[in-house]
Motif scaffolding. Structure first.
Motif, short mmCIF file in Angstrom:
data_model
loop_
_atom_site.label_atom_id
_atom_site.label_comp_id
_atom_site.label_asym_id
_atom_site.label_seq_id
_atom_site.Cartn_x
_atom_site.Cartn_y
_atom_site.Cartn_z
N HIS A 72 -10.09 -2.64 2.58
CA HIS A 72 -9.57 -2.04 1.34
C HIS A 72 -10.08 -2.77 0.10
O HIS A 72 -9.73 -2.41 -1.02
N ASN B 87 -4.30 0.60 -4.11
CA ASN B 87 -4.64 -0.08 -2.87
C ASN B 87 -4.40 -1.57 -3.04
O ASN B 87 -4.18 -2.05 -4.16
N GLU C 101 -12.11 -0.73 -2.71
CA GLU C 101 -11.33 0.18 -3.55
C GLU C 101 -10.37 -0.61 -4.46
O GLU C 101 -10.17 -0.26 -5.62
N THR C 102 -9.81 -1.69 -3.93
CA THR C 102 -8.85 -2.46 -4.74
C THR C 102 -9.55 -3.11 -5.93
O THR C 102 -9.03 -3.11 -7.04
N THR D 135 -5.49 -5.65 -1.19
CA THR D 135 -6.32 -6.36 -0.22
C THR D 135 -5.92 -7.83 -0.19
O THR D 135 -5.50 -8.37 -1.20
N ARG E 56 0.82 -1.22 0.00
CA ARG E 56 0.00 0.00 0.00
C ARG E 56 0.85 1.26 0.00
O ARG E 56 0.41 2.31 -0.47
#
Lengths: 437, 406
Positions: free
Chosen positions: B131, B93, B134-135, B95, B86
């Motif tokens: 996250h 991003n 967004e990822t 995850t 990150r």
């Protein structure tokens, strides 16, 4: 006579090379497309172990939700994997000639030396009978024995690709290999082996490569491993350890038995039914009694290994060949009839209708065979292109049967295309054409 | 117009015309059916996934070091991996994730509205942390994302007491809660033994099996890195940065922790692998369509040429009797137009028949009428063009040819 007619045919083809090339290409395209699809269909639907496909049986027990069938489209079917606890019990049977439970997993392999980093490899956990019942060929060594099954002894069998990767292809029997946290002795190296479809486990990648490493099934609880593939479960049960996983109703293991005759099969079926009835008393397996023994071809059919698109391609490509043949009829008709004056002279000089007919038919077959050869060459290219496009390691090749089928198709296409034009030309009335000259 | 004579001429030369008619009919049937199958495959491949597929990298790590047997060590590695990923400027991003979308392998289960008498609906699930949304690049359209407090590790056992919160796709929500009010509702498994609260709805996300009937029934559940020894990460790169990252990530991950095998792939690559058979089939169908049209056109050229050659003296005679060149051209084109028309009429019936056969035995899609009309138009045009070549030769026939050989 045949040689003479063959010479005439080639002479006639040379007379108009562009038209001849066009005809050969047209029939060649048809043969290429249809041979490629027939080959794909042939491979997908073939019997990988023809001499014993009717004595090898996949064992299925209907262990599913009491109110719902496993497959709602085919309620008569049972789940095609078993739970570990049922497999354990069934393996106690003395009835089958051979029997094995098996599943596919991945384990960590640590090659000796520093050049190669450790890697994960696909492993099949199975019993010693696996190699015997499926006629698995060995290049070096052999499979393990019953004692190794029970102990279990740390022995493995590797396939030829793995042997090449780790030992440069040398006889590695007796060498040791670290898998997970312990050393295994290599007891056998497989020769090239590629059952297509992969009959013993068509559930995942039915046309892919067999596993790289084979290990005694009883290492399952030792390494606390489960399968890499499909896992089914109809009830939710709390599972906190591998031991509980093995005792659960989760279905993840396949089982095969070899039953050589009807009596043996009946005895095994009775054994299965008795086992399930016994389990019902303990409150398990509450679906109606539905124990199934499916032979290899029935198993492959139920698993629907032939993709639907393959069937459509087969139908369409044969129609394509028909269109190519119709095309050929048209061109041949034109070509032959424009030769009518010459045939008129030959007929007047005593050539029989029969010999005129046969001569033209031979010319058509020459075109058919030339087109067929071109088509076979093209279809090899098509299949190679397809192999490159498929990411799962499938290999599609023309075998001798398919080369024969391709040539036969081209002869049939030549014949179908040739009959009508040849018939028309042998019915040319000599007088009309003699008069015109 | 010369329909009368043309039609009578057709009846006199039946074989040749029947050949064209059968060829055109078969070609229409095959071309329309192939196009229909081709378009369906293309639709499936191009259907939106809801994710930022082009910019996502998938990292798979398989540890072999003995340290990894210790749960806390695995957790630490997971946390430091994600922190390093990150903090990299070209990464939007990252995850942790258990299964990989679009890969063809994953986990699915059945869920229904809690307490409902209806059957469960199939859904595929992914474990991600806060996250994840967004990822993946998916769009949250209702409710909220997971928060950090909800992200627990399954293996901690700590999750048992925590509320089970999930995020589902709109496609699934609409099936299970047709009346709306999704956020805050409970879903459960078939026996109502396990329930979870829906805290958010995402617009669209394809799961592991985008081609299947439940391909857009997707559920996200909270999970932290280090739940199991084998760890997968998804990384979303800044636009344009994916190629550089692709080459650098394996080394980065191994430099962070040596005792593991690291494999980096792009999500696009994984998608291509899943669709390899579809793409191959598309190429085959496209090739068959093009070859069919070419072969049929050549066939029409051949047959019309032959008919021109055979009728050379006829044409000469007509020219001598005063027919203009354009009348000769018109004759051949109308003749072709008629034959192709009959072929297309029969072909329409054949198309429907073939579609029925393919649908019945090979699960082919039903044909769109537009396709049939379009296919007929293309073949009609191809037929006219093919006839034009020999017809143009026919008009060069001069009147004296008709008289020469008599």
């Amino acid at each position: 006579m045949f040689a003479y007619q063959l010479r005439l045919a080639f002479k006639s083809l040379r007379r108009n090379p562009v038209l001849s090339a066009l005809m050969v290409v047209a029939i060649g395209l048809g043969i290429a497309v249809s041979t490629a699809s027939v080959t794909i269909y042939h491979i997908y639907s073939s019997n990988p172990i023809p001499h014993k496909s009717d004595v090898l049986f996949h064992v299925e027990i209907d262990n599913w939700h009491p109110d719902r069938p496993f497959d709602s489209d085919h309620p008569e079917r049972a789940p095609f994997q078993l739970s570990y606890r049922d497999v354990r019990a069934l393996m106690q049977s003395q009835i089958p000639t051979y029997q094995t439970a098996a599943f596919r997993t991945e384990l960590m392999v640590f090659p000796d030396g520093d050049e190669q980093r450790p890697f994960r490899e696909i492993v099949r956990m199975c019993f010693s009978d696996f190699f015997l019942m499926f006629d698995v060929p060995f290049q070096y060594g052999h499979g393990w024995d019953d004692a190794a099954d029970h102990a279990p002894e740390p022995v493995i069998v590797i396939n030829s690709r793995t042997n090449l990767r780790l030992f440069g292809g040398a006889n590695s029997v007796g060498r040791s290999l670290k898998i997970q946290d312990r050393y295994f002795t290599i007891i056998g190296v497989l020769a090239e082996w590629r059952p297509t479809p992969k009959h013993y486990d068509p559930t995942v990648n039915a046309f892919g490569e067999p596993e790289a490493i084979y290990m005694p099934f009883n290492f399952t609880p030792v390494f606390e491993i489960t399968n890499y593939g499909n896992t089914w479960s109809w009830m939710s049960e709390p599972i906190d350890s591998h031991e509980e996983y093995l005792q659960s109703e989760i279905l993840w293991i396949q089982m095969w038995v070899q039953l050589d005759d009807e009596t043996q099969k009946q005895a095994y079926q009775d054994f299965l039914d008795a086992y399930v009835l016994e389990q019902k008393k303990q409150g398990r397996l509450s679906r109606p009694l539905n124990n199934r023994l499916l032979d290899v071809m029935a198993t492959l059919e139920e698993r629907e290994v032939v993709p639907d698109s393959t069937k459509s391609q087969l139908v369409v490509s044969l129609l394509f060949l028909v269109v190519c043949a119709i095309n050929l009829i048209g061109i041949l008709l034109g070509k032959f009839l424009s030769r009518a004056p010459e045939i008129g002279v030959r007929r007047a000089l005593g050539a029989s209708r029969r010999s005129v007919f046969i001569q033209h038919l031979i010319e058509c077959e020459v075109i058919g065979v030339l087109g067929g050869s071109l088509g076979l060459a093209l279809s090899v290219m098509v299949l190679n292109a397809i192999n490159r496009m498929l990411s799962n390691g499938e290999q599609l090749h023309l075998d001798l049967t398919m080369v024969g089928a391709g040539l036969l198709l081209s002869l049939v296409a030549g014949l179908i295309a040739g009959i009508y034009p040849s018939w028309r030309i042998c019915h040319v009335a000599p007088a009309v054409h003699l008069k015109m000259q | 117009m010369e329909f009368g004579p043309i039609f009578r001429a057709l009846l006199n030369n039946r074989t040749r015309f029947w050949l064209i008619i059968v060829e055109v009919a078969l070609t229409l049937a095959i071309v329309v059916n192939c196009t229909s199958i081709f378009l369906e495959k293309r639709r499936s491949f191009n259907s939106p996934t809801g994710m930022d597929v082009e910019n996502i990298l998938v990292i798979n790590t398989e540890p072999f070091g003995e340290d990894f047997a210790v749960q806390d060590f695995v957790k630490d590695v997971g946390e430091s991996d994600l922190a390093r990923l990150r903090s990299r400027p070209s990464i939007i991003n990252a995850t942790p994730i258990h299964h990989i979308p679009l890969s063809g392998s994953g986990s699915s289960t059945g869920r229904k509205a809690a307490g409902s008498e209806l059957d469960t609906v199939g859904i595929s699930y992914f474990s991600v942390d806060e996250h994840g949304i967004e990822t993946l690049g998916v769009e949250l359209i209702d409710g909220r994302n997971f928060n950090q407090a909800e992200i627990g590790r399954r293996s901690d056992g700590g999750n048992e007491d925590m509320p089970r919160n999930v995020i589902v796709t709109k496609a699934f929500a609409e099936r299970v809660f047709p009346d709306g009010n999704v956020v805050g509702s409970q879903i459960s498994n078939g026996d109502d033994e396990y329930t979870a609260t829906v805290i958010g709805v995402i617009d669209l996300m394809s799961n592991c099996w985008p081609r299947s009937s439940i391909g857009k029934h997707t559920m996200l559940q909270p999970s932290a890195a280090g739940d199991s020894r084998e760890m997968n990460y998804l990384v979303r790169a800044e636009p344009g940065a994916i190629d550089t990252l692709y080459t650098e990530l394996e080394e980065l991950m191994i430099s962070l922790e040596t005792d593991r095998v690291v494999r980096v792939r792009t999500l696009s690559e994984i998608k291509l692998g899943y669709y390899s058979r579809t793409l191959m089939a598309m190429k085959i169908w496209a090739a068959v369509i093009v070859l069919m049209i070419i072969v049929t056109s050549l066939g029409i050229v051949g047959l019309t040429s032959f008919s021109v050659t055979q009728r050379t003296r006829e044409i000469g005679t007509r020219r001598a009797l005063g027919a203009t060149r354009s009348a000769i051209l018109r004759y051949f084109l109308i003749e072709n137009w008629l034959i192709t028309g009959i072929g297309l009429a029969i072909g329409t019936a054949l198309t429907i028949l073939l579609n029925y056969v393919l649908a019945e035995y090979a699960a082919a899609p039903k044909i769109d009428w537009i396709l049939l009309v379009g296919g007929a138009a293309v073949l009609w045009a191809a037929g006219l063009l093919s006839a034009l070549i020999p017809a143009l030769r026919a008009i060069t026939v001069t009147p004296e040819i008709a008289t020469r050989s008599v």
